[in-house]
Motif scaffolding. Structure first.
Motif, mmCIF file in Angstrom:
data_model
loop_
_atom_site.group_PDB
_atom_site.id
_atom_site.type_symbol
_atom_site.label_atom_id
_atom_site.label_comp_id
_atom_site.label_asym_id
_atom_site.label_seq_id
_atom_site.Cartn_x
_atom_site.Cartn_y
_atom_site.Cartn_z
ATOM 1 N N VAL A 44 6.412 9.641 34.771
ATOM 2 C CA VAL A 44 5.658 10.466 35.708
ATOM 3 C C VAL A 44 5.966 9.973 37.107
ATOM 4 C CG1 VAL A 44 3.377 11.207 36.466
ATOM 5 C CG2 VAL A 44 3.819 10.842 34.045
ATOM 6 N N ILE A 71 6.611 15.393 35.603
ATOM 7 C CA ILE A 71 6.870 14.681 34.346
ATOM 8 C C ILE A 71 8.263 15.023 33.844
ATOM 9 C CG2 ILE A 71 6.182 14.516 31.912
ATOM 10 C CD1 ILE A 71 3.347 15.046 32.797
ATOM 11 N N THR A 88 7.587 5.539 39.962
ATOM 12 C CA THR A 88 7.347 6.156 38.664
ATOM 13 C C THR A 88 6.517 5.229 37.783
ATOM 14 O OG1 THR A 88 9.336 5.227 37.614
ATOM 15 C CG2 THR A 88 9.568 7.357 38.736
ATOM 16 N N SER A 90 6.290 4.845 33.496
ATOM 17 C CA SER A 90 6.974 5.356 32.312
ATOM 18 C C SER A 90 6.513 4.614 31.067
ATOM 19 C CB SER A 90 8.493 5.223 32.470
ATOM 20 O OG SER A 90 8.887 3.861 32.505
ATOM 21 N N ALA A 110 0.531 17.539 27.799
ATOM 22 C CA ALA A 110 1.835 17.057 28.253
ATOM 23 C C ALA A 110 2.885 18.156 28.171
ATOM 24 C CB ALA A 110 2.265 15.852 27.417
ATOM 25 N N GLU A 113 2.847 20.409 31.158
ATOM 26 C CA GLU A 113 3.510 19.854 32.338
ATOM 27 C C GLU A 113 5.027 19.957 32.203
ATOM 28 O OE1 GLU A 113 1.968 18.731 34.970
ATOM 29 O OE2 GLU A 113 -0.089 18.748 34.228
#
Length: 211
Positions: A44, A71, A88, A90, A110, A113
């Motif tokens: 992200v 994402i 980020t 991760s 998720a 996104e």
């Protein structure tokens, strides 16, 4: 690995169920992910901007831009490049699978996104197939103005990136931008911003196609 704290403002709510993950910082122009990487992770973007792009023999094609909250999953043939200083978080996909098995509703969030990135790629294919370059540029400016919530659009760091988003060359892009300035569609207060002066005119151009 799960927790229940709210994520930082601007980030997806479902991230509040994850641990901190791996935090990394990237300078402008640095690669966040590349095709040969074998460490499959979901990341992200928590700050900055990045672009997802494919490399050909003589040109690059930008598929999408990521902003804070964007994402992406790294096991693809695409490159992800920081357009400005970026951070980020991760997580290995194996950890996410375990969490999703425990909390299936997180998978739906998720996927929503990630689906936005796919939608952007489909829009790009549609534009390349059916719209002239000028129409693609107009549509991009309208889309970015909506995404950024302002009529003064913040541009990518390099002209090449903007040209890649439109599927054209730097020279053609410069010609079209100058024409739009002359006709009053846009203004250019500085090299990093474009001000939309005639939204209706841009929308009319964006709807034009080669038939």
């Amino acid at each position: 690995m799960s927790r229940s704290n709210p994520p930082a403002p601007g980030l997806p709510d479902w991230l509040g169920q994850l641990d901190e993950g791996r935090r990394q910082n990237f300078a402008a122009g640095e690669m966040i992910s590349q095709p040969e990487a074998d460490d499959n992770r979901l990341f992200v973007l928590t700050s900055g901007r990045a672009r997802i792009w494919l490399a050909g023999e003589s040109r690059a094609l930008t598929l999408a831009l990521l902003g804070p909250g964007g994402i992406y999953v790294t096991h693809t043939r695409a490159w992800v490049e920081a357009l400005e200083a970026a951070e980020t978080r991760s997580w290995p996909l194996s950890e996410l699978r375990a969490l999703i098995a425990e909390r299936p509703e997180l998978a739906i969030a998720a996927l929503g996104e990630i689906g936005q990135v796919l939608s952007g790629a489909i829009t790009l294919i549609e534009d390349l197939a059916f719209r002239r370059v000028e129409a693609r540029l107009a549509r991009l400016l309208i889309t970015e103005a909506g995404r950024q919530g302002t009529d003064v659009v913040h541009l990518p760091e390099s002209t090449e990136t903007l040209a890649s988003l439109c599927g054209t060359s730097r020279q053609t892009l410069s010609t079209l931008l100058n024409r739009m300035v002359r006709t009053g569609l846009i203004a250019r207060p500085d090299r990093r911003h474009l001000a939309i002066a005639d939204p209706a005119g841009l929308r009319d151009i964006a709807e034009l196609s080669d038939g």
